[in-house]
Design a protein around this motif. Structure first.
Motif, PDB file in Angstrom:
ATOM      1  N   GLU A 198      35.740 -30.006 -38.852  1.00 21.65           N
ATOM      2  CA  GLU A 198      34.093 -29.547 -39.343  1.00 21.65           C
ATOM      3  C   GLU A 198      32.797 -29.516 -39.025  1.00 21.65           C
ATOM      4  OE1 GLU A 198      35.771 -29.197 -43.771  1.00 21.65           O
ATOM      5  OE2 GLU A 198      34.589 -30.838 -43.404  1.00 21.65           O
ATOM      6  N   SER A 199      33.041 -30.459 -37.929  1.00 16.93           N
ATOM      7  CA  SER A 199      31.396 -30.840 -37.364  1.00 16.93           C
ATOM      8  C   SER A 199      31.471 -30.166 -35.661  1.00 16.93           C
ATOM      9  CB  SER A 199      31.284 -31.818 -37.428  1.00 16.93           C
ATOM     10  OG  SER A 199      32.084 -32.912 -36.371  1.00 16.93           O
ATOM     11  N   GLN A 200      32.318 -29.955 -35.366  1.00 13.94           N
ATOM     12  CA  GLN A 200      32.669 -30.133 -33.931  1.00 13.94           C
ATOM     13  C   GLN A 200      32.913 -28.413 -34.232  1.00 13.94           C
ATOM     14  OE1 GLN A 200      35.486 -32.433 -32.138  1.00 13.94           O
ATOM     15  NE2 GLN A 200      34.946 -34.485 -33.041  1.00 13.94           N
ATOM     16  N   VAL A 201      33.845 -27.529 -35.047  1.00 12.39           N
ATOM     17  CA  VAL A 201      33.729 -26.737 -34.558  1.00 12.39           C
ATOM     18  C   VAL A 201      33.649 -25.306 -35.520  1.00 12.39           C
ATOM     19  CG1 VAL A 201      36.393 -24.871 -34.929  1.00 12.39           C
ATOM     20  CG2 VAL A 201      36.043 -26.971 -34.154  1.00 12.39           C
ATOM     21  N   SER A 202      32.264 -24.632 -35.456  1.00 13.48           N
ATOM     22  CA  SER A 202      31.881 -24.279 -36.113  1.00 13.48           C
ATOM     23  C   SER A 202      32.593 -22.737 -37.390  1.00 13.48           C
ATOM     24  CB  SER A 202      30.325 -23.726 -35.884  1.00 13.48           C
ATOM     25  OG  SER A 202      30.775 -21.801 -35.021  1.00 13.48           O
ATOM     26  N   GLY A 203      31.314 -22.842 -38.704  1.00  9.67           N
ATOM     27  CA  GLY A 203      32.550 -21.768 -39.582  1.00  9.67           C
ATOM     28  C   GLY A 203      33.443 -22.159 -39.996  1.00  9.67           C
ATOM     29  N   VAL A 204      34.334 -23.683 -39.643  1.00 10.75           N
ATOM     30  CA  VAL A 204      35.576 -23.404 -40.254  1.00 10.75           C
ATOM     31  C   VAL A 204      35.330 -24.120 -41.499  1.00 10.75           C
ATOM     32  CG1 VAL A 204      36.548 -23.100 -37.896  1.00 10.75           C
ATOM     33  CG2 VAL A 204      35.744 -25.450 -38.734  1.00 10.75           C
ATOM     34  N   THR A 205      36.729 -24.677 -42.447  1.00 10.64           N
ATOM     35  CA  THR A 205      36.425 -25.534 -43.462  1.00 10.64           C
ATOM     36  C   THR A 205      37.779 -25.878 -43.786  1.00 10.64           C
ATOM     37  OG1 THR A 205      35.380 -24.226 -45.510  1.00 10.64           O
ATOM     38  CG2 THR A 205      36.741 -26.376 -46.158  1.00 10.64           C
ATOM     39  N   ALA A 206      37.740 -28.115 -43.163  1.00  9.86           N
ATOM     40  CA  ALA A 206      39.386 -28.309 -42.915  1.00  9.86           C
ATOM     41  C   ALA A 206      39.877 -28.905 -44.586  1.00  9.86           C
ATOM     42  CB  ALA A 206      39.265 -29.226 -42.093  1.00  9.86           C
ATOM     43  N   MET A 207      40.784 -29.097 -45.053  1.00  4.63           N
ATOM     44  CA  MET A 207      41.477 -29.503 -46.204  1.00  4.63           C
ATOM     45  C   MET A 207      42.434 -30.765 -45.344  1.00  4.63           C
ATOM     46  SD  MET A 207      41.448 -26.600 -48.243  1.00  4.63           S
ATOM     47  CE  MET A 207      41.591 -28.050 -49.896  1.00  4.63           C
ATOM     48  N   THR A 208      42.680 -31.395 -45.966  1.00  2.00           N
ATOM     49  CA  THR A 208      43.752 -32.537 -46.116  1.00  2.00           C
ATOM     50  C   THR A 208      44.638 -32.458 -46.855  1.00  2.00           C
ATOM     51  OG1 THR A 208      42.491 -34.607 -47.352  1.00  2.00           O
ATOM     52  CG2 THR A 208      42.286 -33.951 -44.948  1.00  2.00           C
ATOM     53  N   GLN A 209      45.811 -32.945 -46.886  1.00  2.00           N
ATOM     54  CA  GLN A 209      47.288 -32.767 -47.879  1.00  2.00           C
ATOM     55  C   GLN A 209      46.287 -33.251 -49.435  1.00  2.00           C
ATOM     56  OE1 GLN A 209      50.881 -34.750 -47.283  1.00  2.00           O
ATOM     57  NE2 GLN A 209      51.260 -33.472 -45.210  1.00  2.00           N
ATOM     58  N   SER A 210      45.667 -34.382 -49.799  1.00  2.00           N
ATOM     59  CA  SER A 210      45.141 -35.029 -50.813  1.00  2.00           C
ATOM     60  C   SER A 210      44.042 -33.576 -51.163  1.00  2.00           C
ATOM     61  CB  SER A 210      44.060 -36.305 -50.559  1.00  2.00           C
ATOM     62  OG  SER A 210      44.440 -37.605 -49.395  1.00  2.00           O
ATOM     63  N   ASP A 211      43.818 -32.998 -50.264  1.00  3.53           N
ATOM     64  CA  ASP A 211      42.364 -31.701 -50.948  1.00  3.53           C
ATOM     65  C   ASP A 211      43.214 -31.362 -51.869  1.00  3.53           C
ATOM     66  OD1 ASP A 211      40.221 -33.181 -50.350  1.00  3.53           O
ATOM     67  OD2 ASP A 211      40.372 -32.679 -48.101  1.00  3.53           O
ATOM     68  N   PHE A 212      44.787 -30.326 -50.906  1.00  2.00           N
ATOM     69  CA  PHE A 212      46.005 -29.378 -51.250  1.00  2.00           C
ATOM     70  C   PHE A 212      45.664 -30.205 -53.395  1.00  2.00           C
ATOM     71  CE2 PHE A 212      45.052 -27.382 -47.862  1.00  2.00           C
ATOM     72  CZ  PHE A 212      45.335 -25.681 -48.326  1.00  2.00           C
ATOM     73  N   THR A 213      46.884 -31.512 -53.131  1.00  4.34           N
ATOM     74  CA  THR A 213      46.615 -31.802 -54.050  1.00  4.34           C
ATOM     75  C   THR A 213      46.494 -32.254 -55.208  1.00  4.34           C
ATOM     76  OG1 THR A 213      48.403 -33.141 -52.535  1.00  4.34           O
ATOM     77  CG2 THR A 213      48.164 -33.904 -55.033  1.00  4.34           C
ATOM     78  N   LYS A 214      44.965 -32.528 -54.661  1.00  4.88           N
ATOM     79  CA  LYS A 214      43.678 -32.406 -55.864  1.00  4.88           C
ATOM     80  C   LYS A 214      43.864 -31.360 -56.017  1.00  4.88           C
ATOM     81  CE  LYS A 214      39.417 -34.269 -56.982  1.00  4.88           C
ATOM     82  NZ  LYS A 214      38.440 -33.282 -57.533  1.00  4.88           N
TER      83      LYS A 214
END
Length: 358
Positions: A198-214
């Motif tokens: 998220e800090s190195q690529v502008s305009g994107v959002t990253a999500m981990t498996q934990s984020d999806f599970t939550k």
């Protein structure tokens, strides 16, 4: 003695239990469906997605999305060049039409996400088979490009749209080289890599498996709470009927209770007998309701599982031990509580007055 009392009044006991049966069956049916869907979604998420999924920061592209919702090729190249990521897979989705029929096209690289007959490549859903008579080997035209159908799936959008699954390398050019999402494995801690992306690529959002599970837990917990509250109304009505019936039973058996006390039954034993009777009504009703709900859930899996892409869901997903114990134990406990007042009245009966009762 409590069991014999229930057998003496079979019809009345059965009708009293009917309220508990309907309440428990409704509660288990709705809660079981929700629990099964929640468990299945979490397992599928953990199995099929990589450590990280990356979307456009607008929230990602879905049906009807604009160009700004996708990842462009410059962003995709930047993500692919990150040393922290490997096993990178693209996915794209878009809508189009074929002979005035709306289509939802899904370009993917992980075919484990789809259940179908045939081979990966170009898989169409059953609605297109039924409407146009396609079969494996037929030629289908998508955005003026011809493809050979390689498989057929029973999955559906449920919105009257046909679905076509394509290899992502065939689908991306059809969608002006736009990518919906990228999933990848992470070298190191996924949370750390997520922040780096998220800090190195502008305009994107990253999500981990934990984020999806939550996200899944947050969404389903709210739904389950609402469903449980609605379904519990039926159970409460059943419990109230136990209060009514137990009061009638105590009144009808006043003389019998007087005899029991005259031959030596203590107030506590009379109290325990009435409470046991109420508890049995709740327990037996809960077990019958549970079995009824299990049968209906299994029928639901058989009849609709394939259409929803959930044919692998089993009763173990829908009826976890905590749900079974909570429902049966809760219904029994509520029934015992419902019998408290009738039992207290029975235990406080005066022996002489009870024996004179006609």
């Amino acid at each position: 003695m409590s069991f014999k009392n229930l057998k003496r009044r079979k019809l009345r006991s059965a009708l009293t239990m009917l309220g508990i049966i309907i309440g428990v069956a409704t509660l288990v049916l709705l809660m079981g469906a929700g629990t099964g869907m929640q468990s299945y979604m979490k397992e599928q998420t953990e199995t099929m997605m990589g450590d990280i999924s990356i979307y456009n920061s607008s929230g990602g592209a879905y049906m009807g999305s604009t160009m700004d919702s996708y990842l462009d090729q410059k962003t995709v190249s930047q993500i692919k060049n990150m040393s922290q990521l490997y096993d990178i897979k693209e996915e794209t989705t878009f809508t189009t039409e074929m002979n005035r029929t709306p289509l939802y096209v899904i370009g993917l690289s992980n075919w484990d996400q789809v259940k179908f007959n045939g081979t990966p490549g170009v898989v169409i859903d059953q609605s297109l088979v039924d409407k146009f008579g396609y079969k494996i080997g037929s030629t289908i035209t998508i955005k003026e490009k011809d493809f050979t159908v390689t498989g057929i799936t029973k999955e559906t959008t449920g919105m009257g749209m046909g679905i076509i699954f394509l290899d992502v390398d065939k689908a991306v050019p059809l969608n002006d080289n736009k990518v919906t999402s990228i999933s990848a494995s992470a070298r190191g801690d996924p949370e750390t890599v997520k922040k780096e992306v998220e800090s190195q690529v502008s305009g994107v959002t990253a999500m981990t498996q934990s984020d999806f599970t939550k996200q899944i837990d947050d969404m389903m917990n709210g739904i389950m709470l609402f469903i449980g509250a609605i379904a519990s109304i039926g159970l409460i009505v059943g419990v109230i009927s136990i209060v009514n019936i137990m009061l009638v039973n105590v009144t009808e058996r006043t003389r019998e209770i007087g005899v029991l006390k005259a031959i030596g039954f203590t107030n506590r034993e009379v109290l325990g007998s009435i409470l046991m009777e109420a508890g049995l009504l709740g327990f037996i009703g809960a077990m019958v309701g549970l079995i009824l709900a299990a049968i209906l859930l299994q029928l639901g899996i058989i009849l609709f599982g394939a259409q929803l892409g959930m044919e692998d869901v089993s009763l173990a997903y829908m009826l976890p031990a905590w749900l079974v114990l909570a429902v049966v134990g809760g219904a029994t406990l509520l029934s015992v509580l419902a019998g408290l007042y009738p039992a207290w009245r029975a235990s406080r009966l005066n022996v002489v007055e009870a024996l004179r009762y006609d």
